[in-house]
Write a protein that holds these residues in place. Structure first.
Motif, PDB file in Angstrom:
ATOM      1  N   TRP A 150      19.842   4.299 -32.428  1.00 55.64           N
ATOM      2  CA  TRP A 150      20.044   3.046 -31.709  1.00 55.64           C
ATOM      3  C   TRP A 150      20.028   3.299 -30.203  1.00 55.64           C
ATOM      4  CZ3 TRP A 150      20.108  -1.764 -33.692  1.00 55.64           C
ATOM      5  CH2 TRP A 150      20.206  -1.871 -35.070  1.00 55.64           C
ATOM      6  N   ASP A 151      20.607   4.422 -29.789  1.00 61.68           N
ATOM      7  CA  ASP A 151      20.619   4.730 -28.368  1.00 61.68           C
ATOM      8  C   ASP A 151      21.126   6.156 -28.166  1.00 61.68           C
ATOM      9  OD1 ASP A 151      20.255   4.229 -25.662  1.00 61.68           O
ATOM     10  OD2 ASP A 151      22.306   3.524 -25.393  1.00 61.68           O
ATOM     11  N   GLY A 152      20.283   7.010 -27.629  1.00 65.73           N
ATOM     12  CA  GLY A 152      20.702   8.363 -27.289  1.00 65.73           C
ATOM     13  C   GLY A 152      20.329   9.400 -28.321  1.00 65.73           C
ATOM     14  N   ILE A 153      19.645  10.431 -27.866  1.00 65.89           N
ATOM     15  CA  ILE A 153      19.230  11.547 -28.712  1.00 65.89           C
ATOM     16  C   ILE A 153      19.812  12.822 -28.132  1.00 65.89           C
ATOM     17  CG2 ILE A 153      17.248  12.966 -29.407  1.00 65.89           C
ATOM     18  CD1 ILE A 153      15.596  10.397 -29.514  1.00 65.89           C
ATOM     19  N   THR A 154      20.365  13.649 -29.004  1.00 65.69           N
ATOM     20  CA  THR A 154      20.808  14.981 -28.608  1.00 65.69           C
ATOM     21  C   THR A 154      19.927  15.986 -29.347  1.00 65.69           C
ATOM     22  OG1 THR A 154      23.077  14.204 -28.327  1.00 65.69           O
ATOM     23  CG2 THR A 154      22.750  16.585 -28.522  1.00 65.69           C
ATOM     24  N   LEU A 155      19.208  16.803 -28.581  1.00 65.13           N
ATOM     25  CA  LEU A 155      18.331  17.804 -29.184  1.00 65.13           C
ATOM     26  C   LEU A 155      19.125  19.047 -29.543  1.00 65.13           C
ATOM     27  CD1 LEU A 155      15.232  17.600 -26.810  1.00 65.13           C
ATOM     28  CD2 LEU A 155      15.555  16.480 -29.024  1.00 65.13           C
ATOM     29  N   GLY A 156      18.828  19.578 -30.725  1.00 68.55           N
ATOM     30  CA  GLY A 156      19.422  20.842 -31.151  1.00 68.55           C
ATOM     31  C   GLY A 156      18.375  21.931 -31.105  1.00 68.55           C
ATOM     32  N   GLU A 157      18.445  22.848 -32.051  1.00 67.17           N
ATOM     33  CA  GLU A 157      17.506  23.964 -32.096  1.00 67.17           C
ATOM     34  C   GLU A 157      16.264  23.620 -32.897  1.00 67.17           C
ATOM     35  OE1 GLU A 157      19.348  27.465 -33.583  1.00 67.17           O
ATOM     36  OE2 GLU A 157      20.605  27.728 -31.820  1.00 67.17           O
ATOM     37  N   ALA A 158      15.181  24.282 -32.542  1.00 65.97           N
ATOM     38  CA  ALA A 158      13.945  24.204 -33.317  1.00 65.97           C
ATOM     39  C   ALA A 158      13.788  25.544 -34.032  1.00 65.97           C
ATOM     40  CB  ALA A 158      12.759  23.933 -32.407  1.00 65.97           C
ATOM     41  N   HIS A 164      16.155  20.148 -35.083  1.00 61.39           N
ATOM     42  CA  HIS A 164      17.414  19.541 -35.499  1.00 61.39           C
ATOM     43  C   HIS A 164      17.989  18.797 -34.302  1.00 61.39           C
ATOM     44  CE1 HIS A 164      17.426  21.966 -39.181  1.00 61.39           C
ATOM     45  NE2 HIS A 164      16.896  22.898 -38.406  1.00 61.39           N
ATOM     46  N   GLY A 165      18.613  17.664 -34.569  1.00 68.16           N
ATOM     47  CA  GLY A 165      19.236  16.898 -33.511  1.00 68.16           C
ATOM     48  C   GLY A 165      20.135  15.835 -34.088  1.00 68.16           C
ATOM     49  N   THR A 166      20.672  15.009 -33.203  1.00 75.01           N
ATOM     50  CA  THR A 166      21.518  13.902 -33.638  1.00 75.01           C
ATOM     51  C   THR A 166      21.151  12.644 -32.868  1.00 75.01           C
ATOM     52  OG1 THR A 166      23.273  14.419 -32.055  1.00 75.01           O
ATOM     53  CG2 THR A 166      23.481  15.381 -34.263  1.00 75.01           C
ATOM     54  N   GLY A 167      21.444  11.501 -33.492  1.00 78.30           N
ATOM     55  CA  GLY A 167      21.233  10.206 -32.859  1.00 78.30           C
ATOM     56  C   GLY A 167      22.346   9.263 -33.257  1.00 78.30           C
ATOM     57  N   PRO A 177      22.926  13.281 -37.928  1.00 80.42           N
ATOM     58  CA  PRO A 177      21.904  14.326 -37.766  1.00 80.42           C
ATOM     59  C   PRO A 177      20.529  13.868 -38.250  1.00 80.42           C
ATOM     60  CG  PRO A 177      23.398  14.883 -39.556  1.00 80.42           C
ATOM     61  CD  PRO A 177      23.914  13.625 -38.946  1.00 80.42           C
ATOM     62  N   PHE A 178      19.491  14.456 -37.639  1.00 83.00           N
ATOM     63  CA  PHE A 178      18.121  14.247 -38.093  1.00 83.00           C
ATOM     64  C   PHE A 178      17.388  15.577 -38.064  1.00 83.00           C
ATOM     65  CE2 PHE A 178      17.905  13.190 -33.496  1.00 83.00           C
ATOM     66  CZ  PHE A 178      16.967  14.116 -33.082  1.00 83.00           C
ATOM     67  N   GLU A 179      16.278  15.637 -38.779  1.00 87.34           N
ATOM     68  CA  GLU A 179      15.371  16.784 -38.760  1.00 87.34           C
ATOM     69  C   GLU A 179      13.958  16.253 -38.586  1.00 87.34           C
ATOM     70  OE1 GLU A 179      15.899  19.006 -42.370  1.00 87.34           O
ATOM     71  OE2 GLU A 179      17.747  19.928 -41.651  1.00 87.34           O
ATOM     72  N   ILE A 180      13.183  16.928 -37.735  1.00 87.78           N
ATOM     73  CA  ILE A 180      11.803  16.527 -37.479  1.00 87.78           C
ATOM     74  C   ILE A 180      10.893  17.691 -37.815  1.00 87.78           C
ATOM     75  CG2 ILE A 180      10.134  15.805 -35.718  1.00 87.78           C
ATOM     76  CD1 ILE A 180      12.509  14.631 -34.165  1.00 87.78           C
TER      77      ILE A 180
END
Length: 192
Positions: A150-158, A164-167, A177-180
């Motif tokens: 909805w607003d704001g992404i925090t990038l984690g490790e690739a 990996h990250g969170t939104g 958490p999300f995974e791309i």
């Protein structure tokens, strides 16, 4: 936060020097970014990132003036090497410019605006925004994710081809958490 140089991730054929302002004696070649974009006529009034770029050893340098997208100090500002060794990326207050130092009239003002974070991976330079992530590789734009948050992404490790990250999820008011998949840009999870 002062602009930073992020040049170790990828090999490159150019050199760059960060300047605190326009030089008193400017080189004969000077380029301003963005180049003629409707609505950005007064972009330089917000400030600029000034770079002295040398395309290759022994070649004459040029001045690159990159307009700030936003004055907010939380927006990234710096210079990045890219997966394409003959291209540099200047990020100025959340606006990202991909510039060919051998032909500075060839530039791309990426449409992820604002860029809130930049992450180099093995083959891609990732640009996070408030809702999506764009990936640029050696041949240009590789992919753009669907909306992740909805607003704001925090990038984690690739790691192992997965970012990996969170939104933020508005309904639960929690970071999810999300995974791309870095090859395709498809994702699982996320807050949207």
């Amino acid at each position: 936060m002062p602009p930073l140089l992020h040049l170790d991730q990828y090999p490159h054929t150019w050199t760059v020097q960060l300047l605190s302002g326009p030089p008193l004696i400017a080189p004969s070649r000077q380029y301003t970014y963005p180049m003629s974009i409707a609505g950005e006529e007064d972009a330089l009034a917000r400030g600029a990132l000034y770079l002295l770029v040398r395309p290759a050893p022994g070649e004459p340098a040029f001045l690159a003036t990159c307009a700030l997208g936003y004055r907010d100090p939380s927006m990234p500002t710096g210079v990045y090497a890219t997966p394409n060794p003959s291209q540099l990326c200047a990020v100025a207050g959340g606006y990202a410019y991909l510039i060919d130092p051998t032909n500075p009239t060839q530039s791309t003002h990426i449409d992820q605006r604002p860029v809130t974070a930049v992450l180099p991976t093995q083959d891609l330079l990732l640009f996070a925004g408030f809702h999506t992530i764009q990936a640029w590789g050696n041949a240009g734009l590789a992919w753009t994710t669907q909306r992740l948050t909805w607003d704001g992404i925090t990038l984690g490790e690739a790691t192992n081809g997965v970012l990996h990250g969170t939104g933020w999820n508005m309904r639960t008011d929690k970071e999810v958490p999300f995974e791309i998949d870095l090859k395709t840009g498809t994702h699982t999870g996320g807050g949207f």
